[in-house]
Design a protein around this motif. Structure first.
Motif, mmCIF file in Angstrom:
data_model
loop_
_atom_site.group_PDB
_atom_site.id
_atom_site.type_symbol
_atom_site.label_atom_id
_atom_site.label_comp_id
_atom_site.label_asym_id
_atom_site.label_seq_id
_atom_site.Cartn_x
_atom_site.Cartn_y
_atom_site.Cartn_z
ATOM 1 N N MET A 21 0.857 -1.183 0.007
ATOM 2 C CA MET A 21 0.015 -0.079 0.020
ATOM 3 C C MET A 21 0.560 1.280 0.005
ATOM 4 N N VAL A 22 0.702 2.141 -0.782
ATOM 5 C CA VAL A 22 1.376 3.212 -0.975
ATOM 6 C C VAL A 22 0.513 4.565 -0.220
ATOM 7 N N GLU A 23 1.195 5.160 0.530
ATOM 8 C CA GLU A 23 0.424 6.205 1.312
ATOM 9 C C GLU A 23 0.696 7.800 0.334
ATOM 10 N N GLY A 26 2.839 10.679 1.645
ATOM 11 C CA GLY A 26 4.326 10.211 1.671
ATOM 12 C C GLY A 26 4.743 10.975 0.315
ATOM 13 N N CYS A 27 4.096 10.931 -0.783
ATOM 14 C CA CYS A 27 4.466 11.569 -2.302
ATOM 15 C C CYS A 27 4.306 12.863 -1.937
ATOM 16 N N VAL A 28 3.430 13.548 -1.379
ATOM 17 C CA VAL A 28 3.423 14.837 -1.225
ATOM 18 C C VAL A 28 4.641 15.495 -0.449
ATOM 19 N N GLU A 29 4.738 14.748 0.602
ATOM 20 C CA GLU A 29 5.974 14.986 1.668
ATOM 21 C C GLU A 29 7.176 15.042 0.815
ATOM 22 N N LEU A 30 7.375 13.924 0.279
ATOM 23 C CA LEU A 30 8.722 13.879 -0.434
ATOM 24 C C LEU A 30 8.879 14.914 -1.576
ATOM 25 N N GLY A 31 7.675 15.662 -2.035
ATOM 26 C CA GLY A 31 7.732 16.428 -3.223
ATOM 27 C C GLY A 31 8.116 15.713 -4.416
ATOM 28 N N CYS A 32 7.609 14.537 -4.399
ATOM 29 C CA CYS A 32 7.976 13.726 -5.721
ATOM 30 C C CYS A 32 7.630 14.398 -7.029
ATOM 31 N N ARG A 33 8.585 14.225 -7.950
ATOM 32 C CA ARG A 33 8.360 14.953 -9.229
ATOM 33 C C ARG A 33 7.285 14.240 -10.084
ATOM 34 N N TYR A 34 6.952 13.022 -9.772
ATOM 35 C CA TYR A 34 6.064 12.480 -10.462
ATOM 36 C C TYR A 34 4.727 12.380 -9.943
ATOM 37 N N LEU A 35 4.475 13.121 -8.950
ATOM 38 C CA LEU A 35 3.023 13.568 -8.464
ATOM 39 C C LEU A 35 2.447 14.366 -9.236
ATOM 40 N N TYR A 36 1.142 14.149 -9.825
ATOM 41 C CA TYR A 36 0.452 15.027 -10.554
ATOM 42 C C TYR A 36 -0.747 15.649 -9.802
ATOM 43 N N GLY A 49 -2.497 12.166 -8.377
ATOM 44 C CA GLY A 49 -2.028 10.780 -8.836
ATOM 45 C C GLY A 49 -0.512 10.736 -8.977
ATOM 46 N N CYS A 50 -0.239 9.374 -9.584
ATOM 47 C CA CYS A 50 1.203 9.217 -9.693
ATOM 48 C C CYS A 50 1.315 8.940 -11.357
ATOM 49 N N MET A 51 2.339 9.890 -11.913
ATOM 50 C CA MET A 51 2.501 9.747 -13.309
ATOM 51 C C MET A 51 3.238 8.450 -13.791
ATOM 52 N N GLN A 52 3.997 7.828 -12.754
ATOM 53 C CA GLN A 52 4.690 6.494 -12.932
ATOM 54 C C GLN A 52 3.663 5.332 -12.721
ATOM 55 N N GLU A 53 2.332 5.611 -12.566
ATOM 56 C CA GLU A 53 1.435 4.629 -12.192
ATOM 57 C C GLU A 53 1.540 3.498 -11.330
ATOM 58 N N VAL A 54 2.357 3.950 -10.268
ATOM 59 C CA VAL A 54 2.621 3.018 -9.112
ATOM 60 C C VAL A 54 1.463 2.671 -8.365
ATOM 61 N N TYR A 55 0.677 3.635 -8.419
ATOM 62 C CA TYR A 55 -0.852 3.402 -8.030
ATOM 63 C C TYR A 55 -1.807 4.171 -8.870
ATOM 64 N N ALA A 56 -3.095 3.117 -9.110
ATOM 65 C CA ALA A 56 -3.618 3.779 -10.302
ATOM 66 C C ALA A 56 -5.025 4.821 -9.848
ATOM 67 N N PRO A 79 7.343 0.195 -8.453
ATOM 68 C CA PRO A 79 7.556 1.123 -7.655
ATOM 69 C C PRO A 79 9.038 1.697 -7.928
ATOM 70 N N LEU A 80 9.286 2.922 -7.625
ATOM 71 C CA LEU A 80 10.616 3.493 -7.903
ATOM 72 C C LEU A 80 11.467 3.487 -6.350
ATOM 73 N N PRO A 81 12.674 3.575 -6.124
ATOM 74 C CA PRO A 81 13.077 3.362 -4.896
ATOM 75 C C PRO A 81 12.745 4.224 -3.765
ATOM 76 N N HIS A 82 12.109 5.290 -4.043
ATOM 77 C CA HIS A 82 11.954 6.317 -2.928
ATOM 78 C C HIS A 82 10.653 6.238 -2.724
ATOM 79 N N CYS A 83 9.744 5.587 -3.272
ATOM 80 C CA CYS A 83 8.317 5.277 -2.964
ATOM 81 C C CYS A 83 8.265 4.502 -1.573
ATOM 82 N N GLN A 84 7.303 5.272 -0.981
ATOM 83 C CA GLN A 84 7.139 4.748 0.435
ATOM 84 C C GLN A 84 5.747 3.723 0.399
#
Ligand code: SF4
Length: 124
Positions: A21-23, A26-36, A49-56, A79-84
């Motif tokens: 399960m991806v929270e 965590g994507c927001v807190e990381l400032g992930c560049r793949y978060l749209y 959502g996630c541009m990498q489609e780690v979650y749909a 997932p990418l290595p930084h995905c929590q």
């Protein structure tokens, strides 16, 4: 027991049935560049959502940022290595049938173009 099915976000190799399960918080807190994000013009709600489609799923940003968080959404892509992520078990039990036979399932990804090669000091 034989494996019934194992995809990226799920392991079905024993009777416990584990899902990754991806929270999104965590994507927001990381400032992930793949978060749209986008704004739903009808409701005025903002979704992420996630541009990498780690979650749909596309989830409401307000709910993600609420105290306590939105919770996890099921991992459906590599997932990418930084995905929590956290691993949730659908069933728990005692005995050999419930013993983990796929310990790498709990590890972060070390493959792909952004992969990290981590030392694995376990004997098995
Ligand atoms: S790549 Fe990973 S950290 Fe980035 S938005 Fe997707 S799930 Fe979140």
């Amino acid at each position: 027991m034989t494996a019934t099915r194992t995809t990226v976000g799920e392991c079905r190799q024993c009777r416990s049935f584990c899902d990754k399960m991806v929270e999104p918080r965590g994507c927001v807190e990381l400032g992930c560049r793949y978060l749209y994000s986008f704004l739903d013009r009808l409701t005025g709600e903002q979704y992420v959502g996630c541009m990498q489609e780690v979650y749909a799923a596309e989830v409401e940003l307000g709910a993600v940022l609420e105290p306590g968080g939105f919770g996890g959404v099921k991992m459906t892509g590599e997932p990418l290595p930084h995905c929590q992520f956290a691993v949730e078990r659908a069933y728990e039990g005692e005995g050999e049938s419930y013993g983990c036979v796929n310990r790498r399932f709990f590890d972060c990804s070390d493959g792909g173009s952004e992969g990290l090669r981590a030392f694995d000091l376990r004997d098995v």
